[in-house]
Design a protein around this motif. Sequence first.
Motif, short mmCIF file in Angstrom:
data_model
loop_
_atom_site.label_atom_id
_atom_site.label_comp_id
_atom_site.label_asym_id
_atom_site.label_seq_id
_atom_site.Cartn_x
_atom_site.Cartn_y
_atom_site.Cartn_z
N LYS A 138 0.86 -1.19 0.00
CA LYS A 138 0.00 0.00 0.00
C LYS A 138 0.89 1.24 0.00
O LYS A 138 1.77 1.38 0.86
CB LYS A 138 -0.92 -0.01 1.22
N ILE A 139 0.66 2.09 -0.98
CA ILE A 139 1.49 3.31 -1.13
C ILE A 139 0.59 4.53 -0.99
O ILE A 139 -0.45 4.63 -1.65
CB ILE A 139 2.21 3.33 -2.49
N ILE A 140 1.01 5.43 -0.14
CA ILE A 140 0.19 6.62 0.15
C ILE A 140 0.93 7.87 -0.36
O ILE A 140 2.10 8.07 -0.06
CB ILE A 140 -0.07 6.73 1.67
N ALA A 141 0.22 8.67 -1.13
CA ALA A 141 0.79 9.92 -1.67
C ALA A 141 0.06 11.11 -1.04
O ALA A 141 -0.99 11.53 -1.53
CB ALA A 141 0.66 9.95 -3.19
N PRO A 142 0.60 11.64 0.06
CA PRO A 142 -0.10 12.73 0.75
C PRO A 142 -0.12 14.00 -0.10
O PRO A 142 0.80 14.26 -0.87
CB PRO A 142 0.73 12.98 2.01
N GLU B 1 3.88 2.42 2.65
CA GLU B 1 4.94 3.22 2.04
C GLU B 1 4.38 4.57 1.62
O GLU B 1 3.20 4.68 1.28
CB GLU B 1 5.55 2.48 0.86
N PHE B 2 5.25 5.56 1.63
CA PHE B 2 4.83 6.92 1.27
C PHE B 2 5.62 7.42 0.07
O PHE B 2 6.78 7.05 -0.09
CB PHE B 2 5.00 7.88 2.46
N ILE B 3 4.99 8.25 -0.73
CA ILE B 3 5.70 8.89 -1.83
C ILE B 3 5.35 10.38 -1.78
O ILE B 3 4.18 10.74 -1.72
CB ILE B 3 5.37 8.22 -3.18
N GLY B 4 6.38 11.21 -1.76
CA GLY B 4 6.18 12.65 -1.67
C GLY B 4 5.80 13.03 -0.25
O GLY B 4 6.01 12.28 0.68
N PRO B 5 5.24 14.21 -0.05
CA PRO B 5 4.85 15.17 -1.08
C PRO B 5 6.03 16.00 -1.59
O PRO B 5 7.11 15.97 -1.01
CB PRO B 5 3.86 16.07 -0.34
#
Length: 396
Positions: free
Chosen positions: A117-121, A146-150
């Motif tokens: 699961k990838i979260i893009a705030p 997992e996170f991508i950005g901001p």
Amino acid sequence: MLKGKFIVLGVTGGIAAYKMPNLARMLIKAGADVQVIMTKNAQNFITPFTFETLTKNKCLTDTFDRNFTYSVEHVSVAKRADLVMIAPATANVIGKIASGIADDMLTTTVMACTCKKIIAPAMNHNMYHNEIVEDNIKKLKAYGYEFIGPDTGMLANGDMGDGRLVSEEVLFERILTELSHTKDLLGKRVLITAGATKEAIDPVRYITNHSSGKMGLALAKSATMRGADVTVIKGETKVKFPDCVEVVHVSSADDMYKAVMERLDFDIYVSAAAVADYTPKTTAKDKIKKSDTDMSIELIKTQDILSAVSEHRKDGQFICGFSMETENVLENSRQKLRKKNLDMIVCNNLNDEGAGFGMDTNIVTVITKDKEIPLPKMSKSEVADKIFDYILEEFR
Ligand SMILES: Cc1cc2nc3c(=O)[nH]c(=O)nc-3n(C[C@H](O)[C@H](O)[C@H](O)COP(=O)(O)O)c2cc1C
């Protein structure tokens, strides 16, 4: 690239929701089956109909929708999902997931998913730096989300700061990285040099070359998608490298030499940079050279990075160079392979249409100690994939 992959795209109530049809379209074009789930508030920004037209799947918005193919929708979607991406992810949805709240179709599905699961705030700067949001992100990371950005830049209300949704291209690349390749370079440290060096003459002028960095970028993307830890040492380039690549910026050939020498613990080194063989002996540091008096430039040879790397070679390391020629291409490249003690050299002829600097395609011959493999014209991404295929063959 994504054929057979089922991707759940969660869209929440942030202004950046308007960008997500573009991401959905990119995923569909790459062959994925895309299931969009929207929160109720997301529908204030964009309609489900847009996603349905693009994905040909019903956009899910309601946990209690009485669909007529009986299945508990959030569970069946969760079971099929190869990857979930929530983009844009509001402060609200991040908080809900971090607190175990599952009160709508998106949060319920996320809770039931076992895939990545990838979260893009995406939110206002102050919201993003609110301690509660920061704690929620920390907590979710600890649970394996997992996170991508901001990104940093101009936000929707015109303020500058952190909180911009990363671009659709970056989100797409991330999904490709996760799903499109077998991870046959997992655990390998790949070092790539890319772009053009700049050799300063004085504070204004410099000597450089036409390298765009596109081949280096293609190599970095391919290696990343195949699971490698990638470091790129780059001179001047016109391209942006993916976020998950460690990028070291250098200017001159000497800077690049020093940066490489500090990073000799690689498994695979691919040199795709165009490094100046010669540099001005002296640089007029704070005085512009005047053409009528002191414009003659004495040049001295730069360090040969590839030869230096192979002199320091440790057991099990693989070294691949590039060779750009305009005549006697194969012969000159074979000589370089031997002289510099390389495992592989990838050569191309600048005079071939569709090969060389700045192009999106290349025509190369891959040469090893006992093989010569001419490849037809292909995109630089395909060339990069082939290079790593051959490197892995040699490694085995
Ligand atoms: C015009 C407008 C833009 C908004 N943009 C964002 C945003 O970018 N990020 C965010 O976290 N919340 C944003 N909000 C607030 C969310 O819409 C609000 O927190 C909502 O409850 C989120 O619901 P959801 O997470 O279920 O989609 C915005 C609200 C409005 C009215």
